[in-house]
Design a protein around this motif. Structure first.
Motif, PDB file in Angstrom:
ATOM      1  N   UNK A   1       0.843  -1.198   0.000  1.00 42.71           N
ATOM      2  CA  UNK A   1       0.000   0.000   0.000  1.00 42.71           C
ATOM      3  C   UNK A   1       0.872   1.239   0.000  1.00 42.71           C
ATOM      4  N   UNK A   2       0.427   2.227  -0.730  1.00 43.60           N
ATOM      5  CA  UNK A   2       1.135   3.505  -0.691  1.00 43.60           C
ATOM      6  C   UNK A   2       0.154   4.628  -0.975  1.00 43.60           C
ATOM      7  N   UNK A   3       0.466   5.825  -0.483  1.00 46.75           N
ATOM      8  CA  UNK A   3      -0.462   6.936  -0.702  1.00 46.75           C
ATOM      9  C   UNK A   3      -0.448   7.408  -2.154  1.00 46.75           C
TER      10      UNK A   3
ATOM     11  N   UNK B   1       6.885   7.130   1.176  1.00 46.00           N
ATOM     12  CA  UNK B   1       6.272   8.296   1.829  1.00 46.00           C
ATOM     13  C   UNK B   1       5.811   7.964   3.241  1.00 46.00           C
ATOM     14  N   UNK B   2       6.197   8.836   4.173  1.00 42.78           N
ATOM     15  CA  UNK B   2       5.794   8.688   5.582  1.00 42.78           C
ATOM     16  C   UNK B   2       4.443   9.314   5.884  1.00 42.78           C
TER      17      UNK B   2
ATOM     18  N   UNK C   1       3.176  19.115   1.707  1.00 44.68           N
ATOM     19  CA  UNK C   1       1.908  19.833   1.567  1.00 44.68           C
ATOM     20  C   UNK C   1       1.996  21.181   2.288  1.00 44.68           C
ATOM     21  N   UNK C   2       2.592  21.171   3.477  1.00 47.72           N
ATOM     22  CA  UNK C   2       2.742  22.408   4.240  1.00 47.72           C
ATOM     23  C   UNK C   2       3.672  23.403   3.537  1.00 47.72           C
ATOM     24  N   UNK C   3       4.724  22.901   2.933  1.00 46.57           N
ATOM     25  CA  UNK C   3       5.733  23.775   2.328  1.00 46.57           C
ATOM     26  C   UNK C   3       5.282  24.371   1.002  1.00 46.57           C
ATOM     27  N   UNK C   4       4.438  23.681   0.275  1.00 44.40           N
ATOM     28  CA  UNK C   4       4.129  24.101  -1.097  1.00 44.40           C
ATOM     29  C   UNK C   4       3.419  25.453  -1.116  1.00 44.40           C
ATOM     30  N   UNK C   5       4.042  26.462  -1.732  1.00 41.28           N
ATOM     31  CA  UNK C   5       3.449  27.802  -1.731  1.00 41.28           C
ATOM     32  C   UNK C   5       2.214  27.894  -2.626  1.00 41.28           C
ATOM     33  N   UNK C   6       2.064  26.943  -3.549  1.00 43.89           N
ATOM     34  CA  UNK C   6       0.955  27.011  -4.501  1.00 43.89           C
ATOM     35  C   UNK C   6      -0.178  26.059  -4.132  1.00 43.89           C
ATOM     36  N   UNK C   7      -0.069  25.374  -3.026  1.00 43.37           N
ATOM     37  CA  UNK C   7      -1.043  24.334  -2.659  1.00 43.37           C
ATOM     38  C   UNK C   7      -1.295  23.351  -3.795  1.00 43.37           C
ATOM     39  N   UNK C   8      -0.221  22.918  -4.423  1.00 40.44           N
ATOM     40  CA  UNK C   8      -0.377  22.060  -5.605  1.00 40.44           C
ATOM     41  C   UNK C   8      -0.391  20.571  -5.249  1.00 40.44           C
ATOM     42  N   UNK C   9       0.058  20.222  -4.044  1.00 40.10           N
ATOM     43  CA  UNK C   9       0.218  18.805  -3.704  1.00 40.10           C
ATOM     44  C   UNK C   9      -0.982  18.289  -2.908  1.00 40.10           C
ATOM     45  N   UNK C  10      -1.494  17.148  -3.321  1.00 38.93           N
ATOM     46  CA  UNK C  10      -2.563  16.492  -2.561  1.00 38.93           C
ATOM     47  C   UNK C  10      -2.125  15.066  -2.262  1.00 38.93           C
ATOM     48  N   UNK C  11      -2.275  14.648  -1.015  1.00 43.87           N
ATOM     49  CA  UNK C  11      -1.953  13.277  -0.652  1.00 43.87           C
ATOM     50  C   UNK C  11      -3.231  12.595  -0.188  1.00 43.87           C
ATOM     51  N   UNK C  12      -3.566  11.490  -0.839  1.00 50.31           N
ATOM     52  CA  UNK C  12      -4.773  10.767  -0.423  1.00 50.31           C
ATOM     53  C   UNK C  12      -4.402   9.342  -0.033  1.00 50.31           C
ATOM     54  N   UNK C  13      -5.026   8.890   1.039  1.00 47.77           N
ATOM     55  CA  UNK C  13      -4.792   7.525   1.512  1.00 47.77           C
ATOM     56  C   UNK C  13      -6.032   6.702   1.243  1.00 47.77           C
ATOM     57  N   UNK C  14      -5.812   5.484   0.818  1.00 47.58           N
ATOM     58  CA  UNK C  14      -6.968   4.598   0.628  1.00 47.58           C
ATOM     59  C   UNK C  14      -7.478   4.140   1.977  1.00 47.58           C
ATOM     60  N   UNK C  15      -8.780   3.924   2.051  1.00 45.43           N
ATOM     61  CA  UNK C  15      -9.365   3.453   3.297  1.00 45.43           C
ATOM     62  C   UNK C  15      -8.853   2.051   3.608  1.00 45.43           C
ATOM     63  N   UNK C  16      -8.517   1.820   4.858  1.00 46.66           N
ATOM     64  CA  UNK C  16      -7.980   0.513   5.238  1.00 46.66           C
ATOM     65  C   UNK C  16      -9.111  -0.517   5.295  1.00 46.66           C
TER      66      UNK C  16
END
Ligand code: SF4
Ligand code: SF4
Ligand code: SF4
Ligand code: SF4
Lengths: 105, 283
Positions: free
Chosen positions: A23-25, A83-84, A90-105
């Motif tokens: 599994x990975x995000x 990825x941890x 996500x916090x660092x990105x000045x453009x809010x371009x990054x989205x991380x989604x996790x699959x439901x367990x």
């Protein structure tokens, strides 16, 4: 000439195939928001796992590109398996371009 | 023998065989198959990155898909002679890297493309000039200004050796790179995980071969100072706490020799891989 039949490829793969799938995000980068990644590169420097990679999209003979020009470079999340989910990128990105989604367990 | 030695060694270790640096070897495949050999600057970084991404994506989909992705990647390297994705190479210890510098000409220092891609380090940054270009392929550099933004620092043999020693002191692993089927075009000095070649090998078992040596600790000389442990990029070295000596996992050892060059008591030596029965076939 190279005799192909002689080529022995090292057998052992470090990935334990019985462990797969792993599994990975999902990490998506909105390239409409992130236009000059090699000029910004905040996510590259923030990620402790070196998940992101940035490259020049069009390598041209006899031409040097300008990383400040939009659309020349592109950043993608390659090593998602590492990825941890610390959300530093996500916090660092000045453009809010990054989205991380996790699959439901 | 590793399979490169079998094919191209002519009786010696293949990367010490001057034929593999000859101009002839660089131009031959290009004449036979236009575009087969690419210059250092021509090799497309997008190719490497997409290949690695495909491997990681396949991990998510299961073992069959992963093996399929692996096969695709290997075919790709075969077809493009290593210029797209997972380049061909081998880890070399400092002493062999120095001998390679004596064989090849010209010698130049260029910026590392992997650290640019992974960490965003600019080509012009002096700390990033760690990639040694070897041989006639380097003469093409002006055609690819995008790759050579940092320029090329031409070096003499002595200067090259000094650079290699300095990079070794810093803790970078030396590995050679091939451009085309048997043309040795460079010595990469890098570390895991910034180096894509080492990462592809360690994470996916892909293409980069282990070196011709394996490190061994002499317990009579080792005093357990632990200096060597922080040098190993391959997870082969750790402290044996019970005995207070360094311990090497020989199956993991790549023979990079970084532990050997760092040990203040000269307790580590490099043994030839082919003389160790259990490791002869481990590359
Ligand atoms: S969440 Fe953390 S580990 Fe994952 S990509 Fe972002 S910075 Fe890297
Ligand atoms: S931090 Fe955001 S804007 Fe900057 S390079 Fe990364 S994704 Fe693009
Ligand atoms: S650096 Fe040398 S003396 Fe120190 S622990 Fe390693 S092998 Fe032993
Ligand atoms: S044990 Fe020594 S020679 Fe072997 S991989 Fe580690 S640092 Fe290199």
């Amino acid at each position: 000439m190279v005799d192909k039949s002689k080529i022995k490829v090292p057998k052992a793969t470090p990935q334990d195939l019985t462990r797969l799938p792993i599994k990975m995000p999902k990490i998506t980068i909105d390239h409409n928001k992130c236009t000059v990644p090699f000029w910004c590169k905040k996510c590259l420097q923030a990620c402790p796992q070196l998940v992101f990679q940035c490259y020049c999209k069009h390598l041209e003979k006899l031409r040097e590109s300008d990383p400040r020009q939009p659309g020349i470079y592109e950043v993608i999340a390659v090593r998602r398996d590492k990825c941890h989910v610390c959300n530093k990128c996500v916090e660092m990105c000045p453009e809010n371009a990054i989205t991380i989604t996790l699959e439901e367990a | 023998m590793c399979h490169y030695c079998e094919m191209w060694g002519d009786g010696t270790i293949w990367y010490l065989n001057p034929r593999n640096y000859a101009r002839h070897m660089y131009t031959l495949p290009k004449e036979a198959k236009p575009g087969a050999t690419k210059a250092v600057g021509e090799a497309d970084p997008a190719g490497y990155i997409n290949l690695e991404r495909a491997m990681v994506d396949a991990l998510e989909r299961g073992p069959e898909e992963y093996e399929k992705a692996m096969k695709f990647a290997r075919d790709m390297v075969d077809m493009t002679q290593g210029s797209v994705g997972g380049w061909m190479g081998q880890v070399v210890p400092l002493r062999d890297a120095e001998r390679m510098a004596e064989i090849s000409n010209p010698l130049g220092l260029i910026a590392c493309i992997c650290r640019k891609a992974m960490l965003g380090i600019e080509e012009r940054c002096p700390e990033n000039m760690t990639c040694m270009g070897l041989g006639v392929g380097m003469l093409k550099w002006e055609r690819w200004p995008e790759r050579y933004k940092g320029g090329v620092h031409w070096l003499t043999i002595e200067e090259t050796k000094q650079w290699l020693r300095d990079l070794d002191t810093k803790g970078f692993v030396h590995s050679l790179m091939m451009f085309g089927p048997r043309f040795i075009g460079g010595i990469c000095n890098c570390d895991y995980p910034a180096c894509d070649a080492l990462t592809m090998r360690l994470d996916h078992g892909f293409n980069m071969l282990k070196g011709h040596h394996v490190a061994m600790v002499d317990y009579d000389l080792c005093n357990g100072c632990g200096i060597c442990v922080q040098r190993c990029q391959f997870g082969a070295l750790k402290m044996n706490v019970t005995l207070d000596k360094a311990n090497i996992d020989q199956m993991r050892c790549f023979g990079c020799g970084l532990c050997e060059t760092a040990c203040p008591r000269k307790a580590i030596s490099l043994k030839e891989r082919i003389k160790i029965p259990s490791l002869q076939e481990v590359w």
